[in-house]
Design a protein around this motif. Sequence first.
Motif, mmCIF file in Angstrom:
data_model
loop_
_atom_site.group_PDB
_atom_site.id
_atom_site.type_symbol
_atom_site.label_atom_id
_atom_site.label_comp_id
_atom_site.label_asym_id
_atom_site.label_seq_id
_atom_site.Cartn_x
_atom_site.Cartn_y
_atom_site.Cartn_z
ATOM 1 N N TRP A 172 0.841 -1.212 0.000
ATOM 2 C CA TRP A 172 0.000 0.000 0.000
ATOM 3 C C TRP A 172 0.870 1.255 0.000
ATOM 4 C CZ3 TRP A 172 -4.054 2.286 -1.407
ATOM 5 C CH2 TRP A 172 -4.595 3.384 -0.735
ATOM 6 N N LYS A 230 -9.139 -0.709 5.700
ATOM 7 C CA LYS A 230 -9.378 0.511 4.912
ATOM 8 C C LYS A 230 -8.521 0.544 3.654
ATOM 9 C CE LYS A 230 -10.425 3.537 8.809
ATOM 10 N NZ LYS A 230 -9.288 3.337 9.732
ATOM 11 N N TYR A 231 -7.283 0.108 3.757
ATOM 12 C CA TYR A 231 -6.455 0.231 2.555
ATOM 13 C C TYR A 231 -6.412 -1.025 1.701
ATOM 14 C CZ TYR A 231 -2.697 -1.908 5.396
ATOM 15 O OH TYR A 231 -1.960 -2.757 6.171
ATOM 16 N N ASN A 289 -8.169 -1.048 -1.433
ATOM 17 C CA ASN A 289 -7.696 -0.080 -2.422
ATOM 18 C C ASN A 289 -6.361 -0.468 -3.053
ATOM 19 O OD1 ASN A 289 -9.925 1.176 -1.391
ATOM 20 N ND2 ASN A 289 -8.984 3.182 -1.208
#
Length: 310
Positions: free
Chosen positions: A111, A145-146, A149
């Motif tokens: 990330w 949360k990441y 993504n």
Amino acid sequence: MGLQRSLVTFLLGFLLVNLYPPAMARFVVEKNSLTVASPDSIRGTHDSAIGNFGIPQYGGSMAGTVAYPKENRKGCRGFDESGISFKSKPGALPTLVLVDRGDCFFALKVWNAQKAGASAVLVADHIEEALITMDTPEEDISSAKYIENITIPSALIEKSFGEKIKKEISAGEMVNVNLDWREAVPHPDDRVEYELWTNSNDECGIKCDMLMEFVKDFKGAAQILEKGGYTQFTPHYITWYCPQAFTISKQCKSQCINRGRYCAPDPEQDFSTGYEGKDVVLENLRQLCVFRVANETKRPWVWWDYISGA
Ligand SMILES: *[C@@H]1O[C@H](CO)[C@@H](O)[C@H](O)[C@H]1NC(C)=O
Ligand SMILES: *[C@@H]1O[C@H](CO)[C@@H](O)[C@H](O)[C@H]1NC(C)=O
């Protein structure tokens, strides 16, 4: 190929298109091959193990230049803190960032590198061992949360290979590599071969929720495509193994079968309640077996009914 491409994008990395020759009823650490084009001293092909998150370019390949950051070499902090960017200039090859294993989750390293503009991440192992699958952190709210993504692919490479790359980079060499997920080229027919990469564990947080949602949504289409002879799919189950030093530990005994060879994380992350990791491994095997029998009797679509509990 067009259909294959869009499927791949749509399936968020759950599909492996022709990544591997069918490996029936056995678990494998999913690997892709990594070829060094230059410098000559390390030219050749090496194994790397695909991360269990992000979006590998199944069916495709990516060429790039390897960068090994001067600071934050484990990638556990944001690279912007050190003013490092991996964005490649227009027209230049993408940057594959090499980071060292350790200190934080694999997914966090990837990330951080992605945020700094990396196109892919290679994680150099810190011990000599057979390659393992890089997993996402277990049930950790801050990482959830990441993880969703992460869009770039990542792979673990062997320690010795990582060291060779670092040596060349520090000597000022430009290291060009090609990551290849094609392995077997699609057959020139009207059928799409795809591989579904899955796990019977449905309680591993966001990753499993996405998988379950996908299976539910895709089942109808998958069965129609299969019955019509438009596709041929092969399910794959991901597995982990227990490091040698821990095979007699309570954790490995609960999460593994076959003396630590095949493991899955405990679904509830609690060894005292509910299912154990080894139950997940056994269910994976059962599902593989269902697939084998269904496929041999020319009704592979039955597998979708079984795994969705229909
Ligand atoms: C992830 O992407 C979503 C949608 O683009 C965005 O709203 C969210 O803030 C992103 N999360 C992180 C941690 O960057
Ligand atoms: C499923 O069956 C087809 C033909 O019946 C065969 O070509 C294919 O290899 C089988 N798949 C696996 C994974 O065994």
